[in-house]
Design an enzyme around this catalytic site. Structure first.
Site, short mmCIF file in Angstrom:
data_model
loop_
_atom_site.label_atom_id
_atom_site.label_comp_id
_atom_site.label_asym_id
_atom_site.label_seq_id
_atom_site.Cartn_x
_atom_site.Cartn_y
_atom_site.Cartn_z
CE LYS A 174 -2.41 3.28 2.60
NZ LYS A 174 -1.71 4.24 1.67
CB SER A 228 4.28 10.70 10.84
OG SER A 228 3.14 9.90 11.08
CD GLU A 249 13.58 2.66 9.86
OE1 GLU A 249 13.87 3.72 10.38
OE2 GLU A 249 14.29 1.69 10.37
CB CYS A 283 12.98 10.15 7.72
SG CYS A 283 13.63 8.83 7.00
CD GLU A 384 9.98 13.85 10.98
OE1 GLU A 384 8.81 13.09 11.22
OE2 GLU A 384 10.82 13.27 10.49
C1 UN1 Z 1 14.04 8.65 4.12
O1 UN1 Z 1 14.34 9.82 4.04
O2 UN1 Z 1 13.11 8.19 4.64
O3 UN1 Z 1 19.98 8.33 3.74
C2 UN1 Z 1 15.02 7.89 3.37
C3 UN1 Z 1 19.22 8.99 2.95
C4 UN1 Z 1 18.64 8.25 1.91
C5 UN1 Z 1 17.24 7.63 2.33
C6 UN1 Z 1 16.44 8.52 3.20
N1 UN1 Z 1 19.51 7.03 1.37
O4 UN1 Z 1 19.02 10.24 3.01
#
Ligand code: UN1
Length: 496
Positions: A174, A228, A249, A283, A384
């Protein structure tokens, strides 16, 4: 004419049973790209049934054969890299150099995961009994539910689906509502690579109508989620109560620490790239700088001057340095935080509002924003934001920087700029994040190292790297007794 897309369930192209659809538009100009099924629980159910049916055969397909299909998918992705990158820029906005990188991460992951097909090592160990053999092997778990975000619409599905499939699971995928076309292309490539029908099923739709039913479906054994922290913890609660394996994650509030002996031009380059690349929507993005008081003012000046000059525009234009945010609600969220920052008394050194000049007014553009004089516990320094907003904090030295870094609710990545090897090693040991960089920004993880974070960023799992199979396999211990008699462990054959 915008294309109409379908779900992919058991190898069939089908719309939502309800007949409902949603529209996919480009964030740079608002142009309509396509229409996708707005699926519901009944479609999720169909997909899980298809995945269960396919599991019987896929589980028994030798792992090296399964992995060869993933390798072939990698070859197809490589051949289509430019086309996929362009489609991704159109769909979610980040600039071409970065969407090429996202696709490349999918290629890297395909080759890495394919190698696991001929490794997937177990452990053999001697038995305490004579004429008895003992070993442990990895076994697939069953149907995996994969829920992915829009910011890395190729790399993140690759981290999850490739190892899950190599390990012998089947999947229901999804994707985020903002990047359905990339998910469609991803699934289509696996079909072309020869993946049997039903091994990978794709269901489009919202979190409430597709995500939740997938999380709660009794036949889905594993949930792998990136997004999130709020949504992730909700999933953990519901799936955990059902006894499922959950790999999460989630958020980040990643800091770059700049010491007084740092190479400042290099640190500035890295901060700009980490903070404003992907328009801050990673992230791993750097969203706070902890600058030593002796270099703080100079660093603020350098970073703010460069941030003010960044060129915003359509990511397909090679001159563009920063693309749009992905949608309107992201613009609103970012702006709310900027207002919070101003109210908190931080000094606005660059940006601070939507970018509306000329053609930019048609898209979701926001000026790269730098705040200085930010208190370490200010909301813009701890929450964040997921946008192009950087908070710069003055620190007295390394111990204070480490303390501030580790006080965060999140723990994905951190970075230190220093030329002092002792400080670098102390930081590597003491920064409590899943990833630590020395003289490099907070983004740019490579696929063959474990990816993930501590505290509110995750729940202990790591994606990719040598850990890639862990979320998607059970350990099975096997004993073979060839003595021909009853041998009782811990009772027979014990000395004394
Ligand atoms: C993400 O932002 O969810 O290390 C992944 C990094 C990328 C992956 C980011 N290779 O910034």
């Amino acid at each position: 004419m915008p294309e109409t897309f379908t779900n992919l369930i058991g190898g069939r192209r089908v719309g939502a049973r309800s007949g409902r659809t949603f529209r996919n538009t480009t964030p740079a100009t608002g142009e309509l790209l396509g229409e996708f099924p707005a699926s519901g629980p009944e479609d999720v159910n169909d997909a899980v049934e298809a995945a269960l049916a396919a599991y019987r055969g896929w589980r028994l397909t030798p792992a090296p054969r399964r992995a060869e299909i993933v390798f072939r998918a990698g070859e197809i992705i490589r051949a289509r890299k430019e086309d996929l990158a362009r489609a991704m820029t159109r769909e979610m906005g980040k600039i071409l150099a970065e969407t090429r990188g996202d696709v490349q991460e999918g290629i890297d992951m395909a080759y890495l995961a394919a190698g696991e097909g001929r490794r997937m090592y177990g452990v053999t160990t001697p038995s305490e009994m004579p004429d008895k053999w003992a070993m442990s092997v990895r076994a697939p778990i069953g149907v995996v539910g994969v829920i992915t975000p829009w910011n890395f619409p190729f790399a993140i599905p690759a981290w999850k689906l490739m190892p899950a499939l190599v390990a012998g699971n089947t999947a229901v995928f999804k994707p985020a509502g903002d990047t359905p076309e990339m998910a469609w292309r991803f699934a289509e490539i696996f079909e072309e690579a020869g993946l049997p029908a039903g091994v990978l099923n794709l269901v489009f739709g919202s979190g409430s109508q597709v995500g939740n039913p997938l999380v709660e479906h009794p036949r889905v054994a594993v949930i792998s989620f990136t997004g999130s922290t709020e949504v992730g913890l909700g999933i953990a609660g519901r799936a955990g109560a059902l006894g499922k394996r959950i790999s999460l994650e989630m958020g980040g509030k990643n800091a770059v620490i700049v010491m007084d002996d740092a190479d400042l031009p290099l640190a500035t380059d890295a901060i700009l790239w980490s903070a404003f690349g992907t328009t801050g929507q990673r992230c791993t993005a750097c969203s706070r700088v902890l600058a030593h008081e002796r270099v703080h003012d100079e660093l603020v000046e350098r970073v703010a001057a460069r941030a003010r000059k960044l060129r915003l525009g359509d990511g397909l234009d090679p001159a563009t340095e920063v693309g749009p945010l992905v949608n309107r609600s992201q613009v609103e969220r970012v702006h709310e935080y900027v207002e919070i920052g101003v109210k908190e008394g931080a000094r606005l050194e660059a940006g601070g509002g939507p970018a509306l000049d000329g053609a930019l007014a048609r898209g979701f553009f926001y000026k790269p924003t730098v705040f200085a004089g930010v208190r370490a516990d200010a909301r813009i320094a701890v929450e964040e934001i997921f946008g192009p907003v950087l908070a710069m904090v003055r620190v007295r030295g390394l111990p204070e920087a480490i303390e501030i870094n580790n006080a965060s609710r999140y723990g994905l990545s951190s970075s230190i700029f220093t030329r002092d090897v002792n400080r670098a090693f102390a930081a590597m040991r003491d920064l409590d994040t899943g990833i630590v960089y020395v003289n490099h920004g907070t983004t740019g993880a490579e696929t063959h190292l474990p990816f993930g974070g501590t505290r509110g960023t995750g729940n202990g799992h790591r994606e990719a790297g040598h850990t890639m199979l862990d979320p998607f396999t059970e350990w099975k211990s096997l004993y073979v007794d060839f003595s021909g008699r009853l041998q009782r462990a811990q009772i027979d054959n014990v000395p004394g």
